[in-house]
Scaffold this motif. Sequence first.
Motif, mmCIF file in Angstrom:
data_model
loop_
_atom_site.group_PDB
_atom_site.id
_atom_site.type_symbol
_atom_site.label_atom_id
_atom_site.label_comp_id
_atom_site.label_asym_id
_atom_site.label_seq_id
_atom_site.Cartn_x
_atom_site.Cartn_y
_atom_site.Cartn_z
ATOM 1 N N ARG A 75 0.811 -1.224 0.000
ATOM 2 C CA ARG A 75 0.000 0.000 0.000
ATOM 3 C C ARG A 75 0.842 1.271 0.000
ATOM 4 N NH1 ARG A 75 -5.284 -1.174 3.727
ATOM 5 N NH2 ARG A 75 -5.997 -2.986 2.558
ATOM 6 N N GLY A 76 2.149 1.125 0.064
ATOM 7 C CA GLY A 76 3.015 2.301 0.047
ATOM 8 C C GLY A 76 2.829 3.189 1.265
ATOM 9 N N VAL A 77 2.515 2.580 2.401
ATOM 10 C CA VAL A 77 2.272 3.317 3.634
ATOM 11 C C VAL A 77 3.537 4.057 4.089
ATOM 12 C CG1 VAL A 77 1.651 3.073 6.080
ATOM 13 C CG2 VAL A 77 0.437 1.748 4.342
ATOM 14 N N VAL A 78 4.694 3.459 3.841
ATOM 15 C CA VAL A 78 5.969 4.057 4.245
ATOM 16 C C VAL A 78 6.601 4.726 3.025
ATOM 17 C CG1 VAL A 78 8.251 3.604 5.235
ATOM 18 C CG2 VAL A 78 6.270 2.285 6.016
ATOM 19 N N GLU A 79 6.925 5.986 3.184
ATOM 20 C CA GLU A 79 7.535 6.753 2.089
ATOM 21 C C GLU A 79 8.880 6.153 1.684
ATOM 22 O OE1 GLU A 79 6.295 9.483 0.478
ATOM 23 O OE2 GLU A 79 4.441 9.204 1.621
ATOM 24 N N LYS A 80 9.206 6.318 0.418
ATOM 25 C CA LYS A 80 10.465 5.813 -0.148
ATOM 26 C C LYS A 80 11.688 6.376 0.596
ATOM 27 C CE LYS A 80 12.877 5.961 -4.583
ATOM 28 N NZ LYS A 80 12.785 6.373 -5.980
ATOM 29 N N ALA A 81 11.594 7.603 1.077
ATOM 30 C CA ALA A 81 12.726 8.245 1.754
ATOM 31 C C ALA A 81 12.771 7.956 3.261
ATOM 32 C CB ALA A 81 12.667 9.757 1.532
ATOM 33 N N ASP A 82 11.763 7.288 3.805
ATOM 34 C CA ASP A 82 11.690 7.033 5.249
ATOM 35 C C ASP A 82 12.410 5.731 5.602
ATOM 36 O OD1 ASP A 82 11.076 6.860 7.926
ATOM 37 O OD2 ASP A 82 8.896 6.925 7.654
ATOM 38 N N LEU A 133 14.359 -5.137 3.976
ATOM 39 C CA LEU A 133 13.277 -4.415 3.308
ATOM 40 C C LEU A 133 13.726 -3.018 2.880
ATOM 41 C CD1 LEU A 133 10.348 -5.473 5.655
ATOM 42 C CD2 LEU A 133 10.956 -6.441 3.448
ATOM 43 N N SER A 134 14.446 -2.341 3.762
ATOM 44 C CA SER A 134 14.798 -0.936 3.482
ATOM 45 C C SER A 134 15.673 -0.771 2.244
ATOM 46 C CB SER A 134 15.481 -0.295 4.694
ATOM 47 O OG SER A 134 16.740 -0.880 4.941
ATOM 48 N N ARG A 135 16.585 -1.685 2.011
ATOM 49 C CA ARG A 135 17.437 -1.562 0.815
ATOM 50 C C ARG A 135 16.625 -1.673 -0.464
ATOM 51 N NH1 ARG A 135 23.494 -3.232 1.551
ATOM 52 N NH2 ARG A 135 23.744 -2.614 3.704
ATOM 53 N N ARG A 136 15.569 -2.407 -0.410
ATOM 54 C CA ARG A 136 14.721 -2.557 -1.588
ATOM 55 C C ARG A 136 13.719 -1.397 -1.688
ATOM 56 N NH1 ARG A 136 16.426 -7.331 0.419
ATOM 57 N NH2 ARG A 136 16.820 -9.052 -1.006
ATOM 58 N N MET A 137 13.084 -1.085 -0.567
ATOM 59 C CA MET A 137 12.059 -0.047 -0.558
ATOM 60 C C MET A 137 12.629 1.344 -0.848
ATOM 61 S SD MET A 137 9.782 -1.400 2.666
ATOM 62 C CE MET A 137 8.498 -0.149 2.537
ATOM 63 N N SER A 138 13.836 1.603 -0.389
ATOM 64 C CA SER A 138 14.424 2.932 -0.576
ATOM 65 C C SER A 138 14.744 3.242 -2.043
ATOM 66 C CB SER A 138 15.670 3.104 0.298
ATOM 67 O OG SER A 138 16.690 2.233 -0.132
ATOM 68 N N VAL A 139 14.735 2.219 -2.894
ATOM 69 C CA VAL A 139 14.947 2.449 -4.335
ATOM 70 C C VAL A 139 13.643 2.247 -5.114
ATOM 71 C CG1 VAL A 139 17.415 1.941 -4.301
ATOM 72 C CG2 VAL A 139 15.788 0.079 -4.728
ATOM 73 N N GLY A 140 12.522 2.190 -4.381
ATOM 74 C CA GLY A 140 11.227 2.131 -5.039
ATOM 75 C C GLY A 140 10.674 0.748 -5.324
ATOM 76 N N LEU A 141 11.325 -0.296 -4.820
ATOM 77 C CA LEU A 141 10.825 -1.656 -5.034
ATOM 78 C C LEU A 141 9.813 -2.018 -3.960
ATOM 79 C CD1 LEU A 141 14.182 -3.449 -5.879
ATOM 80 C CD2 LEU A 141 12.462 -2.603 -7.473
ATOM 81 N N TYR A 142 8.980 -2.996 -4.259
ATOM 82 C CA TYR A 142 7.997 -3.527 -3.328
ATOM 83 C C TYR A 142 8.380 -4.984 -3.036
ATOM 84 C CZ TYR A 142 5.237 0.574 -4.453
ATOM 85 O OH TYR A 142 4.803 1.861 -4.608
ATOM 86 N N PRO A 143 9.226 -5.197 -2.023
ATOM 87 C CA PRO A 143 9.723 -6.557 -1.773
ATOM 88 C C PRO A 143 8.620 -7.514 -1.340
ATOM 89 C CG PRO A 143 10.381 -5.072 -0.006
ATOM 90 C CD PRO A 143 9.737 -4.232 -1.058
ATOM 91 N N ASP A 144 8.814 -8.778 -1.687
ATOM 92 C CA ASP A 144 7.915 -9.855 -1.288
ATOM 93 C C ASP A 144 8.384 -10.360 0.078
ATOM 94 O OD1 ASP A 144 6.638 -12.328 -0.861
ATOM 95 O OD2 ASP A 144 6.590 -12.781 -3.013
ATOM 96 N N VAL A 145 7.694 -9.945 1.119
ATOM 97 C CA VAL A 145 8.099 -10.251 2.499
ATOM 98 C C VAL A 145 8.122 -11.750 2.744
ATOM 99 C CG1 VAL A 145 7.552 -9.902 4.943
ATOM 100 C CG2 VAL A 145 7.239 -8.020 3.318
#
Length: 168
Positions: A75-82, A133-145
């Motif tokens: 859902r993109g609840v956490v911002e890419k920069a957070d 998760l953060s290494r993937r999310m911080s570059v705009g990816l949506y990792p499969d937990v």
Amino acid sequence: MPHLTMRSAGCVAILLACATAGAEQRANISELSWTDKQYMASQIQKVDELVRGEFGGQLHESTSDLDLLQRIVNRGVVEKADVQTQQALGMALGNVIAKETGMKWYAYKDSSGRNRALCVAETEHCLFPVTMLSRRMSVGLYPDVNKLYSESMEMLAPHLAKSPYDAD
């Protein structure tokens, strides 16, 4: 010319000494400090509040948390920069892994710096869920937990203590 040969030999000896020292340097794994524990507890509380606010659920340190973490990611609840909150999600993932495997959180220090890691008791086999998760999310990816969890469990399996009731 002999002077240049001695100088070259000295440089090679220094380089070899540095290379050997680097190769022999091992990670220093130690108990978490009080500050580490307090910080991690506050980060887990942040994720739990996020889950409560967004979905009306709560963290249980069980595999049911994986679906909640995935919903947050999707859902993109956490911002890419957070990155701090992204790392908090990684700590929640790590708590699930710890509960399922018996691994413990430690401070892991090597030439790259100091990190919090989940380690198999009395080994140097460690996992770094804080940044999974953060290494993937911080570059705009949506990792499969669930996939990250499964891959981690598969990778760790040979290093975890086996129950006497496990079938081989």
